[in-house]
Design an enzyme around this catalytic site. Structure first.
Site, PDB file in Angstrom:
ATOM      1  N   TYR A   3      11.268  85.563  -5.001  1.00  0.00           N
ATOM      2  CA  TYR A   3      12.512  84.724  -5.018  1.00  0.00           C
ATOM      3  C   TYR A   3      12.109  83.531  -5.018  1.00  0.00           C
ATOM      4  O   TYR A   3      10.286  83.389  -5.008  1.00  0.00           O
ATOM      5  CB  TYR A   3      13.059  84.527  -3.448  1.00  0.00           C
ATOM      6  CG  TYR A   3      12.466  84.258  -2.715  1.00  0.00           C
ATOM      7  CD1 TYR A   3      12.129  82.551  -2.181  1.00  0.00           C
ATOM      8  CD2 TYR A   3      11.470  84.719  -1.545  1.00  0.00           C
ATOM      9  CE1 TYR A   3      11.853  82.664  -0.883  1.00  0.00           C
ATOM     10  CE2 TYR A   3      10.554  85.286  -0.500  1.00  0.00           C
ATOM     11  CZ  TYR A   3      11.162  83.007  -0.366  1.00  0.00           C
ATOM     12  OH  TYR A   3       9.953  82.817   0.846  1.00  0.00           O
ATOM     13  N   CYS A   4      12.481  82.273  -5.908  1.00  0.00           N
ATOM     14  CA  CYS A   4      11.950  80.533  -6.427  1.00  0.00           C
ATOM     15  C   CYS A   4      12.433  80.260  -5.627  1.00  0.00           C
ATOM     16  O   CYS A   4      13.338  80.465  -4.770  1.00  0.00           O
ATOM     17  CB  CYS A   4      11.131  80.846  -7.039  1.00  0.00           C
ATOM     18  SG  CYS A   4      12.750  80.811  -8.372  1.00  0.00           S
ATOM     19  N   TYR A   5      12.149  78.582  -5.544  1.00  0.00           N
ATOM     20  CA  TYR A   5      13.891  77.665  -5.591  1.00  0.00           C
ATOM     21  C   TYR A   5      15.133  77.668  -6.123  1.00  0.00           C
ATOM     22  O   TYR A   5      16.470  77.564  -5.231  1.00  0.00           O
ATOM     23  CB  TYR A   5      13.255  76.436  -5.989  1.00  0.00           C
ATOM     24  CG  TYR A   5      14.101  75.138  -5.602  1.00  0.00           C
ATOM     25  CD1 TYR A   5      14.415  75.066  -3.858  1.00  0.00           C
ATOM     26  CD2 TYR A   5      15.022  75.043  -6.189  1.00  0.00           C
ATOM     27  CE1 TYR A   5      15.512  73.823  -4.101  1.00  0.00           C
ATOM     28  CE2 TYR A   5      15.952  73.052  -6.177  1.00  0.00           C
ATOM     29  CZ  TYR A   5      15.840  73.227  -4.689  1.00  0.00           C
ATOM     30  OH  TYR A   5      16.951  72.424  -4.281  1.00  0.00           O
TER      31      TYR A   5
ATOM     32  N   ILE B 237      16.074  80.546  -3.366  1.00  0.00           N
ATOM     33  CA  ILE B 237      15.824  80.747  -1.630  1.00  0.00           C
ATOM     34  C   ILE B 237      17.469  80.011  -0.725  1.00  0.00           C
ATOM     35  O   ILE B 237      17.621  80.845  -0.227  1.00  0.00           O
ATOM     36  CB  ILE B 237      14.589  79.813  -1.211  1.00  0.00           C
ATOM     37  CG1 ILE B 237      14.784  80.486   0.511  1.00  0.00           C
ATOM     38  CG2 ILE B 237      14.737  78.738  -1.628  1.00  0.00           C
ATOM     39  CD1 ILE B 237      13.528  80.120   1.107  1.00  0.00           C
TER      40      ILE B 237
END
Length: 111
Positions: A74-76, A101
């Site tokens: 996952y990331c932003y 996220i």
């Protein structure tokens, strides 16, 4: 037009909930690792509990897990996690892209 929008919104919400439920089921039944592919600074501010931090541009060099473990990334917002996902799949890992996220329904750790 309003009806179409409401129907599409409902479908989007239902699909998102099913996806989260599917990921939670996979996590409950398998050995896995969660990788936060954002920067160290972003990770330090907030991350999913028990996630490790490997920035997406370093994923190929720093991945240190067996290929029988599932990987969740996952990331932003989902852009960097998609790049990491593609790299890991090309390397032969079983990978799931959790996306951004804010939309992930898992416990988080904050600074």
């Amino acid at each position: 037009m309003k009806k179409v929008f409401i129907i599409l919104l409902c479908c989007f919400c239902i699909c998102g909930c099913n996806k989260t439920a599917e990921y939670k089921k996979l996590m409950a039944e398998n050995d896995y690792v969660i990788i936060d592919v954002r920067t160290k600074e972003e990770y330090d501010e907030e991350h999913i509990k028990d996630a490790i931090n490997i920035p997406y541009e370093e994923i190929a060099e720093k991945i240190n897990t067996t290929k029988d473990k599932m990987i969740f990334v996952y990331c932003y917002s989902g852009g960097r996690s998609k790049i990491a996902y593609d790299s890991l799949v090309a390397m032969g890992y079983t990978v799931y892209d959790l996306g951004g996220i804010a939309k992930i329904d898992l416990p988080k750790t904050t600074k």
